[in-house]
Design an enzyme around this catalytic site. Structure first.
Site, PDB file in Angstrom:
ATOM      1  N   GLU A 262       1.311  -1.020   0.539  1.00 13.51           N
ATOM      2  CA  GLU A 262      -0.291   0.072   0.341  1.00 13.51           C
ATOM      3  C   GLU A 262       1.046   1.092   0.044  1.00 13.51           C
ATOM      4  O   GLU A 262       1.433   1.872   0.825  1.00 13.51           O
ATOM      5  CB  GLU A 262      -0.777   0.107   0.967  1.00 13.51           C
ATOM      6  N   GLU A 396       4.652  12.785  -4.647  1.00 18.79           N
ATOM      7  CA  GLU A 396       3.544  12.644  -3.155  1.00 18.79           C
ATOM      8  C   GLU A 396       4.606  13.700  -2.946  1.00 18.79           C
ATOM      9  O   GLU A 396       5.555  14.177  -2.465  1.00 18.79           O
ATOM     10  CB  GLU A 396       4.294  11.870  -2.347  1.00 18.79           C
TER      11      GLU A 396
HETATM   12  P1  NAD Z   1       8.789   5.359   4.453  1.00 18.52           P
HETATM   13  O1  NAD Z   1       8.578   4.223   3.633  1.00 18.52           O
HETATM   14  O2  NAD Z   1       9.765   6.000   4.800  1.00 18.52           O
HETATM   15  O3  NAD Z   1       8.399   3.778   6.699  1.00 18.52           O
HETATM   16  C1  NAD Z   1       7.295   3.400   6.030  1.00 18.52           C
HETATM   17  C2  NAD Z   1       7.846   1.814   7.246  1.00 18.52           C
HETATM   18  O4  NAD Z   1       8.989   1.290   6.213  1.00 18.52           O
HETATM   19  C3  NAD Z   1       9.045   2.464   8.091  1.00 18.52           C
HETATM   20  O5  NAD Z   1       8.261   1.327   9.191  1.00 18.52           O
HETATM   21  C4  NAD Z   1       9.685   2.811   8.518  1.00 18.52           C
HETATM   22  O6  NAD Z   1      10.495   2.199   9.055  1.00 18.52           O
HETATM   23  C5  NAD Z   1       9.665   1.089   6.849  1.00 18.52           C
HETATM   24  N1  NAD Z   1      11.044   1.202   6.094  1.00 18.52           N
HETATM   25  C6  NAD Z   1      11.775   2.347   5.587  1.00 18.52           C
HETATM   26  N2  NAD Z   1      13.100   1.060   4.761  1.00 18.52           N
HETATM   27  C7  NAD Z   1      12.603   0.032   4.704  1.00 18.52           C
HETATM   28  C8  NAD Z   1      13.486  -1.189   4.469  1.00 18.52           C
HETATM   29  N3  NAD Z   1      14.419  -0.882   3.680  1.00 18.52           N
HETATM   30  N4  NAD Z   1      12.875  -2.671   4.767  1.00 18.52           N
HETATM   31  C9  NAD Z   1      11.718  -2.540   5.065  1.00 18.52           C
HETATM   32  N5  NAD Z   1      11.237  -1.047   6.088  1.00 18.52           N
HETATM   33  C10 NAD Z   1      11.632  -0.124   5.743  1.00 18.52           C
HETATM   34  O7  NAD Z   1       7.293   5.767   5.038  1.00 18.52           O
HETATM   35  P2  NAD Z   1       6.622   6.595   5.933  1.00 18.52           P
HETATM   36  O8  NAD Z   1       7.051   8.110   5.434  1.00 18.52           O
HETATM   37  O9  NAD Z   1       6.397   5.962   6.799  1.00 18.52           O
HETATM   38  O10 NAD Z   1       5.110   6.849   5.396  1.00 18.52           O
HETATM   39  C11 NAD Z   1       5.008   7.610   4.396  1.00 18.52           C
HETATM   40  C12 NAD Z   1       4.007   6.702   3.120  1.00 18.52           C
HETATM   41  O11 NAD Z   1       3.354   6.129   3.503  1.00 18.52           O
HETATM   42  C13 NAD Z   1       3.668   7.982   1.901  1.00 18.52           C
HETATM   43  O12 NAD Z   1       4.316   7.419   0.597  1.00 18.52           O
HETATM   44  C14 NAD Z   1       2.400   7.504   2.329  1.00 18.52           C
HETATM   45  O13 NAD Z   1       1.235   7.916   1.296  1.00 18.52           O
HETATM   46  C15 NAD Z   1       2.060   6.075   2.846  1.00 18.52           C
HETATM   47  N6  NAD Z   1       0.491   5.485   3.157  1.00 18.52           N
HETATM   48  C16 NAD Z   1       0.422   4.348   1.870  1.00 18.52           C
HETATM   49  C17 NAD Z   1      -0.782   4.040   2.709  1.00 18.52           C
HETATM   50  C18 NAD Z   1      -1.660   3.787   1.393  1.00 18.52           C
HETATM   51  O14 NAD Z   1      -2.650   3.133   2.024  1.00 18.52           O
HETATM   52  N7  NAD Z   1      -1.736   3.322   0.110  1.00 18.52           N
HETATM   53  C19 NAD Z   1      -1.516   4.719   4.163  1.00 18.52           C
HETATM   54  C20 NAD Z   1      -0.657   5.511   4.749  1.00 18.52           C
HETATM   55  C21 NAD Z   1       0.596   5.574   4.741  1.00 18.52           C
END
Ligand code: NAD
Length: 494
Positions: A262, A396
């Site tokens: 997602e 985004e």
């Molecule tokens: P992010 O991708 O930076 O991090 C998300 C999660 O992934 C965190 O727990 C982080 O620690 C982990 N992570 C980061 N690098 C990783 C790796 N290499 N391997 C495994 N895990 C890793 O996102 P964010 O800044 O926490 O959240 C915002 C983003 O989430 C935005 O892009 C938003 O659109 C998206 N989002 C999508 C939905 C949906 O339903 N489509 C819902 C909420 C948020």
């Protein structure tokens, strides 16, 4: 701020530095500070689970599946336990809401009134699937009996973002657990605490120890170790498109694991010329970018206006956006959230500055008069004359920034809506339902709203993206089914 909700929250909250594994809090070395976005104050430390800690959690999950009967019990028993868990979450809404609010961007009033009950109700929704699914008896040759049997996958690895920690966490663990799996979940390193409390309540409700585990740490270390662990049968992720791609690659490299992603969005709101109630449309459009200060995956960040209604719409939006009541999450009357971190605020500012330097015009920057010192806030901003090639239109931003583009005919509006590599959601506003339905058919997005924007509490409606917004669904029947695997059995009839 004496006498506000703040003081009560600060006194009561002492987040635990560690993990929740096998039904117990497990202490671990503090690895980094966790700050309150509202004022930048460090309020806790969090650990960085190494591969050994992740391994311990996955093994605890495997052992719980082997010994507790969670995946093999009468499904109604599993459903009953999950419903009890939902009840405990709801009963704990003050505590969970305060924990959620203090470290995230969720105002406490919304966290208590919406996030926590919504989390509980989502768990109830998935609990009901536990005994309402099955496979098929296939149309095989007459001397064979062919069965297609649904089974739990095993241990599901879940990784979630910071923007709605409890809700996002529940959308992952509830369908997985209802289907009879165990879960090891990694919250965001910026919001690690409320989900541990949720896991503790699961055990209190009767979920066997080890069925729901939480490991805390950073993405590139803890998250990567979780995704690559050989004991993980499926990965379910919510977060940015960039991280989703890295996780998909890691799943391929570490054993061809199925993955639900997602991801991010750049969702359009298309206002056609025939809208009748401009006030109502403007109100909905503005909420779609102001909610959680635009830090929502499906924020309606690209406003596409038919030229005939552009000026009256802009006039109304400028008024609505100027009014938001910014403030710390712990004040009861805050309805405009802080930005999760200084880093994220600076990233928003960079994109907006780049856009204005390239010719975009600021139509409005809202008022931040109640923002507290040291916090990371960004004033709601609407940009006009934003070209389709600008980063502020293409990428985004994840903040309260909306761009305006105009169109002259309906096809052009729909084409602009599709001019993006994302495809998470879209909103269309029209009095002509045929036009609304045509736009719904032609817009390439996982969700299209007509004359509304945003989710309702209808959990049966799935959410998930087209294109670079993801693979698979959260919520709905599809989310439940993606936590099952299907076995074919053929029985010879003599
Ligand atoms: P992010 O991708 O930076 O991090 C998300 C999660 O992934 C965190 O727990 C982080 O620690 C982990 N992570 C980061 N690098 C990783 C790796 N290499 N391997 C495994 N895990 C890793 O996102 P964010 O800044 O926490 O959240 C915002 C983003 O989430 C935005 O892009 C938003 O659109 C998206 N989002 C999508 C939905 C949906 O339903 N489509 C819902 C909420 C948020």
């Amino acid at each position: 701020m004496a006498g506000t909700i703040t003081d009560i929250q600060m006194d009561g909250i002492q987040p635990f530095c560690g993990h929740y594994i096998d039904g117990r809090y497990v202490e671990d070395e503090p690895a980094f500070d966790v700050r309150r976005p509202s004022d930048g104050v460090v309020y806790a430390s969090a650990p960085n689970a190494d591969a050994d800690v992740v391994d311990r959690a996955v093994r605890a999950a495997q052992a719980a599946l082997a010994s507790s009967g969670w995946g093999t019990c009468a499904p109604r028993d599993r459903a009953r336990t999950l419903r009890r868990w939902a009840d405990l979450i709801e009963a704990d809404k003050e505590e969970l809401g305060r924990l959620e609010a203090i470290g995230s961007t969720r105002p406490v009033s919304e966290a208590v009134a919406w996030d926590v009950p919504f989390t509980a109700e989502g768990i109830r929704f998935f609990a009901e699937f536990a005994d309402k699914h099955g496979g098929d008896v296939a149309a095989t040759q007459h001397d064979q009996l062919g069965l297609i049997i649904s089974e739990p996958i095993g241990v599901v690895g879940a990784i979630v973002p910071w923007n709605f920690p409890l809700v996002m966490g529940s959308w992952k663990c509830a369908p997985a657990m209802a289907a009879g799996n165990a879960v090891v979940l990694k919250p965001s390193e910026m919001t690690p605490f409320s989900i541990m409390r949720m896991a503790e309540l699961a055990v209190e409700a009767g979920v066997p120890a080890g069925i729901f585990n939480v490991v805390n740490g950073e993405g590139h270390s803890t998250g990567d170790a979780l995704v690559r662990h050989e004991g993980i049968g499926k990965v379910t992720f919510t977060g940015s498109t960039r991280t989703g791609a890295a996780i998909m690659a890691a799943c391929a490299e570490s054993g061809i694991k199925p993955v639900t992603l997602e991801l991010g969005g750049k969702s359009p709101q298309v206002v056609f010329a025939d809208v009748k109630d401009l006030d109502r449309v403007a109100d909905t459009v503005s909420r779609a970018i102001l909610a959680n200060a635009g830090q929502v995956c499906n924020a309606g960040s690209r406003l596409l206006l038919h030229r005939d209604v552009a000026e009256p719409m802009i006039e109304r939006l400028v008024r609505l956006v100027a009014q938001s009541d910014a403030g710390p999450t712990w004040l009861a009357n805050t309805n405009f959230s802080p930005i999760i971190s200084h880093k994220q605020r600076d990233s928003i500012e960079r994109v907006v500055t780049g856009a204005t330097q390239a010719g975009a015009k600021v139509l409005v920057r809202g008022d931040l008069q109640n923002a507290s010192d040291g916090g990371s806030y960004y004033a709601p901003t609407i940009l006009d004359k934003a070209g389709s090639d600008m980063s502020v239109v293409r990428d985004e931003v994840f903040g309260p920034v909306m761009t305006v583009q105009r169109f002259d005919d309906n096809d052009e509006g729909i084409a602009l809506a599709n001019d993006t590599h994302y495809g998470l959601a879209a909103g269309v506003y029209t009095s002509d339902m045929s036009l609304g339905l045509r736009a719904m058919r032609e817009i390439q997005a996982g969700t299209v709203w007509i004359n509304r924007y945003g989710r309702t509490a209808d959990f049966i409606i799935p959410t998930g993206g087209y294109k670079q917004s993801g693979i698979g669904k959260d919520l709905g029947r599809y989310a439940f089914e993606s936590n099952l695997r299907y076995k074919s059995a053929l029985i010879a009839i003599d």
